[in-house]
Design a protein around this motif. Structure first.
Motif, short mmCIF file in Angstrom:
data_model
loop_
_atom_site.label_atom_id
_atom_site.label_comp_id
_atom_site.label_asym_id
_atom_site.label_seq_id
_atom_site.Cartn_x
_atom_site.Cartn_y
_atom_site.Cartn_z
N SER A 198 5.79 -2.63 -140.20
CA SER A 198 4.23 -2.65 -140.07
C SER A 198 3.87 -2.72 -141.61
N LEU A 202 1.19 -5.38 -142.67
CA LEU A 202 -0.26 -5.30 -142.81
C LEU A 202 -0.68 -5.44 -144.23
N GLN A 205 -0.95 -9.01 -145.62
CA GLN A 205 -2.11 -9.70 -144.98
C GLN A 205 -3.47 -9.03 -145.50
N TYR A 327 -3.89 1.16 -146.03
CA TYR A 327 -2.80 0.82 -145.02
C TYR A 327 -2.96 1.48 -143.82
N THR A 330 -5.81 0.59 -141.65
CA THR A 330 -5.70 -0.48 -141.01
C THR A 330 -4.90 -0.53 -139.75
N GLU A 331 -3.95 0.20 -140.02
CA GLU A 331 -2.86 0.43 -139.01
C GLU A 331 -3.30 1.33 -137.61
N VAL A 334 -5.46 -1.32 -135.86
CA VAL A 334 -4.55 -2.28 -134.90
C VAL A 334 -4.47 -1.53 -133.83
N ASP A 355 2.99 4.00 -136.16
CA ASP A 355 2.96 2.46 -135.85
C ASP A 355 3.02 1.80 -134.78
N PHE A 378 -5.44 -9.82 -137.86
CA PHE A 378 -4.01 -9.66 -138.05
C PHE A 378 -2.94 -10.26 -137.25
N ILE A 380 0.67 -9.63 -136.00
CA ILE A 380 1.52 -8.88 -135.89
C ILE A 380 2.64 -9.13 -134.89
#
Length: 391
Positions: A198, A202, A205, A327, A330-331, A334, A355, A378, A380
């Motif tokens: 993760s 991320l 990106q 991070y 963003t995590e 998602v 995550d 994103f 993933i």
């Protein structure tokens, strides 16, 4: 466990203001009754503190209690199934930034077809199922006692941190906090999903969105081949593979890449990797050419992100802290979309992790990954591990 000056205030809150006695009176009583033993020690941060352990007398009493614990069916607590699990306020008391919600209560009776046999597992049975940490048996008994109290339900409470992550509450209730090795007793056959690598996936990106020309070849290679890479480097360094995995996680989160310790205000300090590996193995680890290239790319990603993102005033100006903030936000973004997809498709979510998440049924990973890409931009990959069963 131990007591230091900061959480000493918590003890004071529940002694003097409400009950009229001081914390020292409480601990003196516990010692005089042979419930606790006190161990004076030195604290690097707070200079002096005390550690406490349960006496043999207390452990034996706890054993007897857990062995004979029963609750009158008429006194079981029936949960309010309309309650929500995620607090509307974050840990700082401000409105949380995420918008999704989860049920507070999960029905273990429905999820675990062997629920009726949980209470009958003996300590000898427990240890015959594999290797467990000291205290795991008592934790399992606390969990099963909670299940009995709440008529087979476990409470899943979460609080969002200012950085965005959701943190569970109560280790004897929240599946996020219960060690994975105990989950086969509680939710056998469920599905544990993680975002593949993760932090590396991320962060690279996010950085590429700010600078499309940024080179992240080493990061991308690690994401696709990380298990083989960790195995090879662990052999080269001469340490356990789990330690190398921790080191790569620290690098991915922008942690200190120092090879040595230093003194600060009279105290010896060191970076996280140095604390894990020590002098000799830290030198070998950072001397690896692949590790060097990976560190360089992560540093460049971090510098790119921190120079372009806007941060709240409460976030320190250090690169690792700001990178962690970006991070984790963003995590969570998602993760929120994964939850949204699963709830729209009526797939039960048992637990949220940092995550990933745990579901009662298998999901179509390809469809979830496509939904994430279309809704967030994103790319993933989800990994799945089936929770085992001891039954």
């Amino acid at each position: 466990f131990y007591l230091y000056s900061k959480n000493y205030e918590d003890v004071k809150r529940y002694t003097k203001p409400y009950y009229g006695f001081y914390p020292k009176d409480l601990f003196k009583f516990l010692e005089s009754e042979e419930i606790l033993k006190t161990h004076p020690l030195e604290s690097q941060i707070y200079k002096t503190t005390k550690a406490f352990s349960l006496t043999d007398k207390t452990w034996n009493g706890l054993n007897d209690y857990l062995s004979n614990y029963q609750i009158d069916p008429k006194k079981k607590i029936i949960p309010n199934l309309d309650e929500k699990g995620i607090s509307n306020l974050d840990s700082s008391g401000n409105p949380r930034s995420s918008t999704f919600q989860l049920p507070r209560w999960i029905d273990i009776k429905k999820i675990n077809p062997h629920y009726s046999t949980i209470q009958s597992i003996t300590e000898n049975d427990f240890h015959s199922f594999g290797e467990f940490d000291e205290g795991d048996w008592y934790l399992l008994k606390m969990i099963t006692g909670t299940l009995e109290t709440f008529d087979g339900y476990l409470r899943q409470d979460y609080v969002e941190s200012p950085f965005g992550r959701l943190y569970g509450r109560r280790i004897n209730e929240c599946l996020q906090l219960i060690p994975n090795r105990l989950l086969p007793f509680i939710i056998p056959g469920s599905f544990d999903y993680d975002i593949q690598a993760s932090c590396y996936s991320l962060i690279s990106q996010i950085a590429k969105k700010h600078n499309p020309r940024l080179k992240i070849d080493t990061i991308e290679f690690y994401v696709k081949n990380r298990k083989e890479i960790r195995r090879k480097i662990a052999k080269e360094v001469g340490v356990n593979e789990d330690l190398i995995k921790k080191c790569f996680t620290i690098i991915g989160h922008g942690g200190r890449q120092t090879k040595h310790s230093w003194f600060e205000k009279g105290k010896e300090r060191s970076g996280s990797i140095h604390r894990i590996l020590g002098d000799k193995y830290t030198e070998i680890f950072f001397g690896n050419q692949f590790v060097k290239k990976l560190c360089d790319e992560i540093k460049e990603c971090g510098r790119t992100i921190v120079s372009k993102e806007i941060y709240p005033s409460f976030i320190p100006k250090s690169l690792p802290k700001r990178l962690a903030f970006t991070y984790q936000k963003t995590e969570t973004k998602v993760l929120q979309k994964i939850v949204e997809y699963l709830q729209e498709n009526e797939i039960e979510i048992l637990s949220i992790k940092h995550d990933g998440l745990i579901t009662s049924h298998k999901i179509d990973k390809g469809k979830v990954e496509e939904f994430i890409f279309q809704s967030t931009g994103f790319n993933i990959s989800l990994e799945v591990e089936r929770v085992g069963s001891i039954y």
